[in-house]
Design a protein around this motif. Structure first.
Motif, PDB file in Angstrom:
ATOM      1  N   MET A 286      69.805 121.617  87.608  1.00 36.11           N
ATOM      2  CA  MET A 286      70.657 120.465  87.341  1.00 36.11           C
ATOM      3  C   MET A 286      69.798 119.308  86.849  1.00 36.11           C
ATOM      4  N   PRO A 287      70.192 118.630  85.762  1.00 41.50           N
ATOM      5  CA  PRO A 287      69.353 117.579  85.172  1.00 41.50           C
ATOM      6  C   PRO A 287      68.959 116.471  86.124  1.00 41.50           C
ATOM      7  N   GLN A 288      69.876 116.036  86.996  1.00 37.95           N
ATOM      8  CA  GLN A 288      69.556 114.936  87.900  1.00 37.95           C
ATOM      9  C   GLN A 288      68.359 115.260  88.779  1.00 37.95           C
ATOM     10  N   GLN A 289      68.250 116.522  89.183  1.00 40.17           N
ATOM     11  CA  GLN A 289      67.119 116.912  90.015  1.00 40.17           C
ATOM     12  C   GLN A 289      65.887 117.207  89.173  1.00 40.17           C
ATOM     13  N   ALA A 290      66.065 117.898  88.064  1.00 46.12           N
ATOM     14  CA  ALA A 290      64.930 118.327  87.247  1.00 46.12           C
ATOM     15  C   ALA A 290      64.175 117.156  86.651  1.00 46.12           C
ATOM     16  N   ASP A 291      64.862 116.045  86.401  1.00 48.05           N
ATOM     17  CA  ASP A 291      64.226 114.895  85.750  1.00 48.05           C
ATOM     18  C   ASP A 291      63.572 113.930  86.737  1.00 48.05           C
ATOM     19  N   GLU A 292      63.726 114.184  88.039  1.00 48.46           N
ATOM     20  CA  GLU A 292      63.135 113.283  89.024  1.00 48.46           C
ATOM     21  C   GLU A 292      61.623 113.421  89.024  1.00 48.46           C
ATOM     22  N   VAL A 293      60.926 112.300  89.159  1.00 43.35           N
ATOM     23  CA  VAL A 293      59.460 112.299  89.082  1.00 43.35           C
ATOM     24  C   VAL A 293      58.860 112.569  90.453  1.00 43.35           C
ATOM     25  N   ILE A 294      57.871 113.450  90.492  1.00 47.75           N
ATOM     26  CA  ILE A 294      57.168 113.779  91.727  1.00 47.75           C
ATOM     27  C   ILE A 294      56.253 112.625  92.119  1.00 47.75           C
ATOM     28  N   ASP A 295      56.333 112.220  93.398  1.00 44.70           N
ATOM     29  CA  ASP A 295      55.420 111.192  93.903  1.00 44.70           C
ATOM     30  C   ASP A 295      55.294 111.338  95.416  1.00 44.70           C
ATOM     31  N   HIS A 296      54.846 110.282  96.077  1.00 41.82           N
ATOM     32  CA  HIS A 296      54.546 110.325  97.501  1.00 41.82           C
ATOM     33  C   HIS A 296      55.769 110.530  98.386  1.00 41.82           C
ATOM     34  N   ARG A 297      56.972 110.398  97.844  1.00 36.76           N
ATOM     35  CA  ARG A 297      58.179 110.555  98.668  1.00 36.76           C
ATOM     36  C   ARG A 297      58.376 111.988  99.155  1.00 36.76           C
ATOM     37  N   PHE A 298      57.765 112.933  98.455  1.00 36.13           N
ATOM     38  CA  PHE A 298      58.067 114.340  98.696  1.00 36.13           C
ATOM     39  C   PHE A 298      56.900 115.036  99.377  1.00 36.13           C
ATOM     40  N   LYS A 299      57.017 115.225 100.691  1.00 30.55           N
ATOM     41  CA  LYS A 299      55.906 115.758 101.465  1.00 30.55           C
ATOM     42  C   LYS A 299      55.689 117.236 101.171  1.00 30.55           C
ATOM     43  N   GLY A 300      54.433 117.617 101.266  1.00 29.21           N
ATOM     44  CA  GLY A 300      54.051 119.005 101.075  1.00 29.21           C
ATOM     45  C   GLY A 300      53.742 119.402  99.651  1.00 29.21           C
ATOM     46  N   LEU A 301      54.154 118.589  98.675  1.00 26.61           N
ATOM     47  CA  LEU A 301      53.939 118.959  97.271  1.00 26.61           C
ATOM     48  C   LEU A 301      52.506 118.649  96.841  1.00 26.61           C
ATOM     49  N   PRO A 302      52.016 119.335  95.820  1.00 28.46           N
ATOM     50  CA  PRO A 302      50.629 119.151  95.392  1.00 28.46           C
ATOM     51  C   PRO A 302      50.337 117.716  94.960  1.00 28.46           C
ATOM     52  N   PRO A 303      49.294 117.093  95.498  1.00 28.16           N
ATOM     53  CA  PRO A 303      48.950 115.731  95.068  1.00 28.16           C
ATOM     54  C   PRO A 303      48.693 115.623  93.568  1.00 28.16           C
ATOM     55  N   ASP A 304      48.167 116.667  92.970  1.00 26.15           N
ATOM     56  CA  ASP A 304      47.864 116.592  91.537  1.00 26.15           C
ATOM     57  C   ASP A 304      49.108 116.751  90.662  1.00 26.15           C
ATOM     58  N   ALA A 305      50.276 116.960  91.304  1.00 24.47           N
ATOM     59  CA  ALA A 305      51.530 117.039  90.547  1.00 24.47           C
ATOM     60  C   ALA A 305      52.195 115.680  90.398  1.00 24.47           C
ATOM     61  N   GLU A 306      51.637 114.651  91.011  1.00 30.45           N
ATOM     62  CA  GLU A 306      52.245 113.323  90.925  1.00 30.45           C
ATOM     63  C   GLU A 306      52.357 112.887  89.472  1.00 30.45           C
ATOM     64  N   GLY A 307      53.537 112.436  89.116  1.00 31.75           N
ATOM     65  CA  GLY A 307      53.803 112.020  87.744  1.00 31.75           C
ATOM     66  C   GLY A 307      54.550 113.059  86.939  1.00 31.75           C
ATOM     67  N   LEU A 308      54.494 114.320  87.339  1.00 26.45           N
ATOM     68  CA  LEU A 308      55.298 115.353  86.697  1.00 26.45           C
ATOM     69  C   LEU A 308      56.755 115.214  87.132  1.00 26.45           C
ATOM     70  N   THR A 309      57.655 115.717  86.340  1.00 29.55           N
ATOM     71  CA  THR A 309      59.033 115.829  86.806  1.00 29.55           C
ATOM     72  C   THR A 309      59.176 117.097  87.632  1.00 29.55           C
ATOM     73  N   VAL A 310      60.252 117.151  88.405  1.00 29.21           N
ATOM     74  CA  VAL A 310      60.515 118.346  89.202  1.00 29.21           C
ATOM     75  C   VAL A 310      60.638 119.568  88.300  1.00 29.21           C
ATOM     76  N   GLY A 311      61.302 119.397  87.161  1.00 23.03           N
ATOM     77  CA  GLY A 311      61.452 120.507  86.228  1.00 23.03           C
ATOM     78  C   GLY A 311      60.123 120.977  85.675  1.00 23.03           C
ATOM     79  N   GLU A 312      59.243 120.034  85.358  1.00 23.55           N
ATOM     80  CA  GLU A 312      57.927 120.405  84.837  1.00 23.55           C
ATOM     81  C   GLU A 312      57.110 121.155  85.882  1.00 23.55           C
ATOM     82  N   LEU A 313      57.159 120.695  87.133  1.00 28.29           N
ATOM     83  CA  LEU A 313      56.412 121.371  88.184  1.00 28.29           C
ATOM     84  C   LEU A 313      56.980 122.767  88.427  1.00 28.29           C
TER      85      LEU A 313
END
Length: 417
Positions: free
Chosen positions: A1-28
């Motif tokens: 779904m676009p609303q989720q896929a376009d969200e940007v990865i950052d510190h709000r989302f625990k457990g995700l790779p630190p080096d993914a910060e700045g990617l969108t959920v879809g890109e990751l």
């Protein structure tokens, strides 16, 4: 779904790779990283892609076999991606419990919503009235269990161009949760709805798992009362003018009893929407629902698989029989049962069963593990745990990796609690 896929990865989302910060959920998600070697940090909650699909198919098949419509309870996951997967598997709509959840479902394109609560909040009713007026494709059904509740709904919706569908909620009797305690009260509520210009009586409903006895006999007795009420209301002409009559029940503990009872409902004056509302099935769990699922009683009709695993890391072995992992009450459900250690993953990637390891208690950010004599468990190893109660598992994680059996992360499930 676009609303989720376009969200940007950052510190709000625990457990995700630190080096993914700045990617969108879809890109990751497109990178298809390994949970174990792709930079994820512990603790991290995962959902099994295979178990999710299995569970979605299992309840869809059960409902089809028993002639039931299905409105799975969205409050379990509050994940619109899962709502839409449920709809794709044939669900009639989505059930919610409070106005916030109703707004989330509608904002993500759900057009049939069953609100399993009496809605008496004037601001929420005005919002809903505006949506119903502007969107002819939207259908919302809500409970009513008191004349006072009907009065509040009627006042807040005064002048609405389109009526709100209401089902009378029959409670389980003294000591139960919500719902009118007697048939006389149900009749009074139905009379109050009939007197309103902005409400329409659509049927009867309730929640069988909250009967005070808590046993099968009590559940089936309550279901008999519910169906008798539907027959009485129909014979009295209370459903005149409807295209269909709604009769709804069913959580994740007694959907077999609901199916049996609904199959025995005599033919009414118009078609009946027999609506089941189970929610916890979508992820199932490793303790509570594994123990009480109706498929234990009817194994020939299907099964469910626990989809959640939380991966933690051993951060301390201060004594021979004790260990601590870095996840606690803020990460894991504990309201029904303590988590259960399942596997241990060593530094070289080998995985072994977590035999000899139990969870004694939880602190905010630690689980206290008891380790039996002779059991190997080293600082730095990853320990996966199963949990109890999907509703309080989902709520602790705003973005959950969905993984294949080999640990490849194929998607991320966004929750809105």
């Amino acid at each position: 779904m676009p609303q989720q896929a376009d969200e940007v990865i950052d510190h709000r989302f625990k457990g995700l790779p630190p080096d993914a910060e700045g990617l969108t959920v879809g890109e990751l998600a497109a990178e298809r990283r390994s949970l174990f070697t792709g930079g994820f940090t512990t603790p991290v909650l995962t959902l099994s892609a295979g178990a999710l699909e299995h569970n979605l198919r299992a309840l869809a098949a059960f409902c089809t076999a028993h002639g039931l419509a299905f409105a799975p309870h969205g409050k379990t996951s509050m994940a619109p991606q899962l709502f839409h997967r449920q709809l794709e598997h044939g669900a009639w709509g989505i059930t919610v419990a409070v106005p916030h959840q109703l707004r989330v479902a509608y904002a993500h394109g759900v057009k049939r919503i069953f609100l399993a609560n009496e809605l008496v909040d004037a601001a929420a009713l005005r919002w809903l009235s505006a949506r119903l007026a502007a969107d002819p494709g939207l259908r919302v059904i809500c409970y009513a269990d008191s004349v006072e509740g009907v009065r509040l709904m009627d006042a807040a919706l005064a002048g609405a161009p389109r009526p709100l569908d209401v089902v009378v909620e029959l409670g389980g009797g003294p000591g139960a949760r919500t719902g009118a305690r007697t048939e006389d009260t149900c009749r009074a509520v139905a009379d109050a709805v009939a007197a309103s210009a902005v409400l329409r009586l659509a049927g009867v409903a309730g929640y069988e798992a909250e009967v005070p006895t808590g046993d099968e006999a009590g559940v089936r007795a309550w279901l008999t009362r519910l169906l008798a009420l539907a027959e009485e209301f129909d014979e009295g002409g209370r459903f005149d003018g409807l295209d269909e009559i709604v009769v709804s029940a069913g959580g994740s503990a007694w959907f077999d009893a609901v199916a049996d009872a609904f199959a025995g409902l005599p033919e009414l004056s118009r078609p009946v929407l027999k609506l089941l509302r189970s929610g916890a099935y979508v992820s199932h769990d490793d303790v509570h629902y594994r123990r009480i699922t109706p498929f234990n009683r009817i194994p020939a009709e299907g099964s469910l698989e626990p989809a959640f695993r939380i991966w933690t890391q051993v951060v301390s072995r201060p004594e021979p029989g004790q260990a601590f992992v870095n996840a606690g009450k803020r990460d894991m459900a504990y309201d029904l049962d303590l988590p259960v250690p399942l596997t241990v993953r060593a530094a070289d990637g080998t995985v072994r069963e977590a035999a000899g390891i139990t969870v004694r208690k939880l602190s905010d950010q630690h689980a206290w593990l008891d380790v039996a004599d002779g059991t190997e468990l080293r600082v730095g190893e990853w320990v996966s745990l199963g949990m109890s109660h999907p509703c309080t598992i989902f709520e602790k994680w705003p973005l959950i990796p969905q993984v294949d059996a080999d640990g490849t992360v194929t998607d991320y499930i966004r929750t809105y609690f």
